[in-house]
Design a protein around this motif. Structure first.
Motif, mmCIF file in Angstrom:
data_model
loop_
_atom_site.group_PDB
_atom_site.id
_atom_site.type_symbol
_atom_site.label_atom_id
_atom_site.label_comp_id
_atom_site.label_asym_id
_atom_site.label_seq_id
_atom_site.Cartn_x
_atom_site.Cartn_y
_atom_site.Cartn_z
ATOM 1 N N VAL A 279 0.453 -1.157 0.264
ATOM 2 C CA VAL A 279 0.284 0.021 0.113
ATOM 3 C C VAL A 279 0.971 1.191 -0.089
ATOM 4 C CG1 VAL A 279 -1.504 1.051 1.211
ATOM 5 C CG2 VAL A 279 -1.614 -1.019 0.964
ATOM 6 N N ALA A 280 0.336 1.839 -1.197
ATOM 7 C CA ALA A 280 1.136 3.501 -1.133
ATOM 8 C C ALA A 280 0.605 4.355 0.563
ATOM 9 C CB ALA A 280 1.154 3.931 -1.923
ATOM 10 N N THR A 281 0.801 4.557 1.523
ATOM 11 C CA THR A 281 0.064 5.591 2.363
ATOM 12 C C THR A 281 0.586 7.148 1.970
ATOM 13 O OG1 THR A 281 0.511 3.499 4.138
ATOM 14 C CG2 THR A 281 0.287 5.629 5.037
ATOM 15 N N LEU A 282 -0.137 7.843 1.811
ATOM 16 C CA LEU A 282 0.828 8.743 1.055
ATOM 17 C C LEU A 282 0.090 9.999 2.680
ATOM 18 C CD1 LEU A 282 -1.152 8.971 -2.113
ATOM 19 C CD2 LEU A 282 1.365 8.409 -1.476
ATOM 20 N N LEU A 283 0.679 11.338 3.235
ATOM 21 C CA LEU A 283 0.805 12.376 4.461
ATOM 22 C C LEU A 283 0.876 13.624 4.252
ATOM 23 C CD1 LEU A 283 3.714 9.988 5.881
ATOM 24 C CD2 LEU A 283 1.103 9.673 6.369
ATOM 25 N N ILE A 308 -3.833 3.063 -2.497
ATOM 26 C CA ILE A 308 -3.436 4.407 -1.557
ATOM 27 C C ILE A 308 -3.994 4.786 -0.330
ATOM 28 C CG2 ILE A 308 -3.348 6.467 -1.875
ATOM 29 C CD1 ILE A 308 -3.154 6.884 -4.725
ATOM 30 N N ALA A 309 -3.921 4.537 0.839
ATOM 31 C CA ALA A 309 -3.622 5.260 1.746
ATOM 32 C C ALA A 309 -2.998 6.357 2.538
ATOM 33 C CB ALA A 309 -3.821 4.243 3.249
ATOM 34 N N LEU A 310 -4.102 7.256 3.079
ATOM 35 C CA LEU A 310 -3.935 8.146 3.619
ATOM 36 C C LEU A 310 -3.761 8.628 5.180
ATOM 37 C CD1 LEU A 310 -6.650 10.714 1.658
ATOM 38 C CD2 LEU A 310 -4.088 10.781 1.426
ATOM 39 N N ALA A 311 -3.120 9.053 5.725
ATOM 40 C CA ALA A 311 -2.792 9.067 7.345
ATOM 41 C C ALA A 311 -2.244 10.391 7.694
ATOM 42 C CB ALA A 311 -2.017 8.118 7.701
ATOM 43 N N THR A 312 -2.604 10.716 9.440
ATOM 44 C CA THR A 312 -1.922 11.830 9.619
ATOM 45 C C THR A 312 -0.258 12.511 9.218
ATOM 46 O OG1 THR A 312 -2.274 11.460 12.045
ATOM 47 C CG2 THR A 312 -4.772 12.261 11.112
ATOM 48 N N ASP A 313 0.389 10.887 10.116
ATOM 49 C CA ASP A 313 1.791 11.051 10.144
ATOM 50 C C ASP A 313 1.399 12.283 11.258
ATOM 51 O OD1 ASP A 313 4.547 10.552 9.679
ATOM 52 O OD2 ASP A 313 4.683 12.311 8.697
ATOM 53 N N CYS A 314 1.308 12.340 12.393
ATOM 54 C CA CYS A 314 0.683 12.798 13.423
ATOM 55 C C CYS A 314 1.982 12.161 14.456
ATOM 56 C CB CYS A 314 -0.339 12.192 14.352
ATOM 57 S SG CYS A 314 -0.290 13.284 16.109
ATOM 58 N N ASN A 315 2.703 13.995 14.519
ATOM 59 C CA ASN A 315 4.275 13.783 14.902
ATOM 60 C C ASN A 315 4.439 15.360 15.062
ATOM 61 O OD1 ASN A 315 6.813 15.110 12.807
ATOM 62 N ND2 ASN A 315 5.064 13.827 11.633
ATOM 63 N N PRO A 316 5.501 15.800 16.025
ATOM 64 C CA PRO A 316 5.585 16.881 16.517
ATOM 65 C C PRO A 316 6.534 17.789 15.643
ATOM 66 C CG PRO A 316 7.003 15.311 17.453
ATOM 67 C CD PRO A 316 6.418 14.672 16.694
ATOM 68 N N GLY A 317 7.224 17.382 14.917
ATOM 69 C CA GLY A 317 8.200 18.052 13.989
ATOM 70 C C GLY A 317 7.485 18.568 12.323
#
Length: 399
Positions: A279-283, A308-317
């Motif tokens: 899967v291609a997870t796009l951020l 194609i997946a989507l995600a938040t990539d929730c991270n502090p930087g």
């Protein structure tokens, strides 16, 4: 037929098949947290339900899935955000000791309870938008004790809230100061010392890595993936975010669940992912936040049939984002994904990116009863609006 709950008078976007799977006059029945029936009301069996919920024409989708987050960490990097506004690049900040290493210091200083307490508000924001499954990575500890503490904290989030938590071991996220100038030695430590502990503990569902010029080489990533295979752990990869090290093709060689970011992905990488079913997870949150200008190769992924997946990539930087609804809007506006692609990206394809496609991601008999009920007129509203949450109710495992 006996069941716990029936939801009736609903419009369903089941996400089964290749499109939205729309059923206008739909009914869902569940027992013990599993869907017994999802389909037209006219064709439904007679159910003897302990509870009946009249949805009054509302839309029901599968519960949303955030398949790439760094939810557990110490501190924040607001000052680095200011530095980027003043002209510093992400790579320059990282090479000067900021970036991931900055968060490493804060994470190492935090106890398990503190990590959980700081992550819960971020998790709650996702849950409030209909999210029922969240992937959480380690990768800010970068030593044995801290990485294990992060993974324990991530697992405990699932005991604190009604949500499914999947974990990824991301020890190969950055080179810690103890191994300065010795990336090969650090990878050896991960493979020979930390990976066996992670596998034996059952704290990780997958192994991840950052294959990049400021991360780890393709050969170092290969050694990590070989160790993961020895321990029976599936893999995924941060690949082709800032340059093309052919990480996606490497990930596909190992049958990776997903390759993520992919702005610099080339045709050979696309073809490899297509053959492997990776899967291609796009951020798009990270793309937006670091002001990237090179788009992921959307048309190439479509032609090759790469999910194609989507995600938040929730991270502090690089993506302090806790809204999967906003991610869908960004996927449409920045990457020109269609409404159907955006919704599939946070349901059935996100489930595939976690290796959970047989259990969640669509509304079908036999799958977990994870639902989101929306006050909307059409599914397009979930992608169209910004800063607006139309969630009416969230159902996780039938509750």
């Amino acid at each position: 037929m006996q069941c716990d709950t029936v939801w009736k008078d609903a419009r369903l976007a089941t996400m089964a098949g290749d499109d939205l799977g729309i059923i206008d006059h739909g009914l869902i029945a569940a027992r013990d947290g599993i869907i017994l029936y999802a389909g037209p009301k006219s064709g439904a069996p007679a159910f003897d339900a302990a509870r009946t919920v009249r949805c009054e024409g509302r839309w029901i989708t599968p519960g949303l899935i955030d398949c790439h987050t760094h939810l557990v960490h110490g501190g924040n990097r607001a000052r680095e955000f200011e530095m980027r506004l003043e002209g510093a690049s992400y790579e320059a900040i990282a090479r000067a000791g900021g970036g991931i290493l900055s968060t490493m210091k804060a994470t190492r200083a935090a106890g398990e309870a503190e990590l959980i307490a700081s992550a819960l508000p971020r998790l709650d924001a996702l849950i409030a938008e209909g999210v029922t499954t969240v992937e959480v990575k380690s990768g800010y500890g970068l030593d044995v004790a801290s990485e294990m503490r992060m993974l324990r904290a991530a697992r405990r989030l699932g005991a604190e809230r009604p949500v499914r938590i999947e974990t990824s071991f991301l020890g190969a996220h950055a080179l810690p100061p103890e191994f300065a100038g010795d990336a090969d030695g650090y990878i050896a430590m991960l493979c020979d010392e930390l990976m066996p502990q992670v596998a034996a503990s059952g704290l990780a569902d997958a192994v991840d890595a950052f294959c990049e010029g400021i991360g780890f080489t393709s050969e170092q990533t290969r050694r990590l993936f070989e160790a993961a295979a020895r321990h029976g752990l599936p893999v995924k990869l941060h690949a082709e975010q800032l340059s093309n090290l052919h990480g996606a093709a490497l990930a596909a060689e190992f049958g990776a669940l997903s390759a993520d970011h992919l702005e610099y992905l080339d045709e050979s990488g696309i073809a490899a992912m297509g053959r492997a079913g990776t899967v291609a997870t796009l951020l798009p949150g990270a793309y937006y936040f670091v002001r990237e200008t090179k788009l992921p190769p959307i048309e190439g992924l479509r032609r090759a049939g790469v999910p194609i997946a989507l995600a938040t990539d929730c991270n502090p930087g690089t993506s302090p984002l806790t809204s999967l609804l906003l991610v869908m809007n960004m996927g449409a506006t920045l990457f020109r994904l269609t409404v159907a692609e955006c919704l599939a990206g946070v349901t059935r394809n996100a489930a595939r990116a976690l290796g959970l496609g047989e259990r969640i991601g669509t509304i079908e008999a036999g799958k977990s009863c994870d639902l989101a009920i929306w006050d909307i007129e059409s599914p397009a509203e979930l992608v169209y609006r910004m800063g607006f949450n139309p969630l009416h109710a969230r159902i996780w495992s039938g509750q």
